[in-house]
Design a protein around this motif. Structure first.
Motif, mmCIF file in Angstrom:
data_model
loop_
_atom_site.group_PDB
_atom_site.id
_atom_site.type_symbol
_atom_site.label_atom_id
_atom_site.label_comp_id
_atom_site.label_asym_id
_atom_site.label_seq_id
_atom_site.Cartn_x
_atom_site.Cartn_y
_atom_site.Cartn_z
ATOM 1 N N LEU A 133 -5.699 2.710 -5.174
ATOM 2 C CA LEU A 133 -6.406 1.365 -5.287
ATOM 3 C C LEU A 133 -7.191 1.013 -3.891
ATOM 4 O O LEU A 133 -8.257 0.344 -3.699
ATOM 5 N N ALA A 134 -6.291 1.093 -2.674
ATOM 6 C CA ALA A 134 -6.932 0.955 -1.441
ATOM 7 C C ALA A 134 -8.017 1.980 -1.124
ATOM 8 O O ALA A 134 -8.675 1.142 -0.071
ATOM 9 N N ALA A 156 -8.314 -6.821 -6.862
ATOM 10 C CA ALA A 156 -7.190 -5.872 -6.747
ATOM 11 C C ALA A 156 -5.717 -6.677 -7.210
ATOM 12 O O ALA A 156 -4.895 -5.902 -7.793
ATOM 13 N N GLN A 177 0.719 -1.288 -0.030
ATOM 14 C CA GLN A 177 -0.041 -0.129 0.039
ATOM 15 C C GLN A 177 0.975 1.298 -0.047
ATOM 16 O O GLN A 177 0.617 2.173 -0.586
ATOM 17 N N VAL A 207 -6.608 -4.882 -0.762
ATOM 18 C CA VAL A 207 -5.813 -4.891 -1.828
ATOM 19 C C VAL A 207 -5.076 -6.162 -2.249
ATOM 20 O O VAL A 207 -4.421 -6.329 -3.191
#
Length: 410
Positions: free
Chosen positions: A160-161, A172, A150, A167
């Motif tokens: 994305l998180a 993901a 992350q 994730v």
């Protein structure tokens, strides 16, 4: 002082040496005390065992010194009654501290019956405990790697998180693999979404529009490889733990019925506590051993901090994690959390729920039965008048006139 054990010994255990003091009566009835230093290799410990046995030593006491006591305990447990004691309980007088004095002091305390034996489970449970603890270590290390992923994504401005709750989920993970392969089209990567993630198509495109350099792709690739390796290791640990859990399978199945307690947590409880509840006089004794009850700190009639005492860190961490899960359920445990969190705060409420889970586990293993939930409305049914007064008070504060008429009981 009175002598409780005539043939006993004290061991001061270190990384490279074990200082042993044996105490036994001589031919004339007078007490003989002999001290000798041994190494910690297997051959040295077997020599120590023979040296203790040649004069009929029956009880042997040692401190719980890190990990160093374990090989000594494993090699001597079949020949002697071993006492593993807390180092805080056998502190020597200041100014007289040597290894020889320590071993003599331990032997003297054991001889006079002034030591309290620590709980050491039998070998099958110790093996299961070691497997469960190492699995927990690998899970924590995997979580650390996920946090690093992350952090790397934030450096790429890949958000994305902020869209995906996990994730490392299927969708993901496919997008991360596309990033590593060098794809840069956000719309193309967003098409890799599966299931409910497809409803976030537009948001995914915006979150995947970042600036990715070659060295960041390399870092992300290595982190994902490490996570894959840890996941494979954890899966192998799961297989081993299932094998070693066969003697305790019935207890694991019963514990798995508690809200918030998954199989992994049930395996952890069994590995740390065992299934023989006679070792603990009451559930309160077990909770105190686990470090899940308030401590006592009183002097001159004043009560000071009641913070919990140090206990079994592995068991406590697993139960608090289970309490997090149980707090979100519509069960008795969830109702207990919501009732306490208002006036005690989240951390204390979670610790109280963890304490309740351990008490429930004690009773289930003691009786050999599944969990039966009291219901989310248990506290309301227990004190209906109190709830009625509270609700009436709130309505009056809002400007309503309230007249309560109880209905006839069915």
């Amino acid at each position: 002082m009175d002598t409780y054990f005539s043939h006993c010994a004290g061991l001061d255990v270190h990384k490279k040496t074990v200082v042993a003091c044996r105490v036994f009566p001589g031919p004339d009835g007078k007490e003989i005390q002999q001290v000798r230093t041994f190494g910690t290799m297997t051959a040295d410990l077997l020599e120590l065992s023979d040296w203790l046995a040649e004069v009929g030593i029956a009880q042997v006491a040692m401190e719980s010194t890190g990990e160093y006591w374990k090989p000594v305990y494993n090699l001597l447990e079949n020949n002697f009654e071993l006492w593993l004691v807390n180092a805080r309980h056998i502190k020597q007088v200041p100014g007289r501290k040597t290894d020889v004095k320590d071993s003599e002091w331990i032997a003297q305390l054991l001889q006079c019956g002034l030591l309290k034996k620590s709980f050491v489970p039998p070998l099958p449970q110790r093996e299961l405990r070691e497997l469960c603890r190492h699995r927990a270590n690998f899970i924590r290390e995997r979580a650390t790697l996920v946090n690093r992923v992350q952090k790397t994504l934030e450096g790429m401005n890949i958000k994305l998180a902020s869209v995906a709750s996990d994730v490392m989920g299927v969708s993901a993970r496919a997008m991360l693999a596309a990033l590593v392969e060098g794809k840069a089209d956000a719309a193309e990567m967003a098409e890799l979404a599966r299931g409910r993630m497809r409803s976030k198509q537009e948001l995914l495109e915006r979150s995947l529009d970042g600036r990715v350099s070659a060295h960041q792709r390399f870092i992300l690739s290595e982190l994902l490889c490490q996570i894959d390796s840890f996941e494979e290791t954890i899966a192998r640990f799961d297989e081993q733990i299932v094998t070693y859990c066969h003697p305790f399978e019935e207890a694991v199945v019963h514990l798995d019925t508690i809200p918030g307690v998954a199989r992994a947590t049930a395996e952890l409880i069994v590995s740390e506590v065992g299934t023989n509840m006679t070792r603990f006089a009451t559930p309160g004794h077990l909770a105190s051993w686990a470090g899940l009850c308030p401590g006592n700190n009183e002097s001159a009639g004043k009560h000071f901090s009641g913070r919990t005492r140090p206990g079994n860190a592995s068991l406590r961490a697993g139960l608090v994690q289970a309490a997090h899960a149980a707090a979100r359920t519509k069960t008795y445990l969830g109702a207990q959390f919501r009732r306490l969190v208002v006036r005690r705060g989240k951390k204390r409420a979670l610790l109280a729920v963890a304490h309740s889970i351990l008490v429930i586990a004690y009773r289930l293993m003691e009786r050999g039965e599944d969990y039966v939930d009291l219901g989310v409305d248990h506290f309301d049914k227990r004190e209906p008048e109190r709830l009625a007064r509270s609700l009436t008070k709130r309505l009056v504060s809002l400007g309503f006139e309230v007249n309560l008429t109880p209905t006839a009981k069915a």
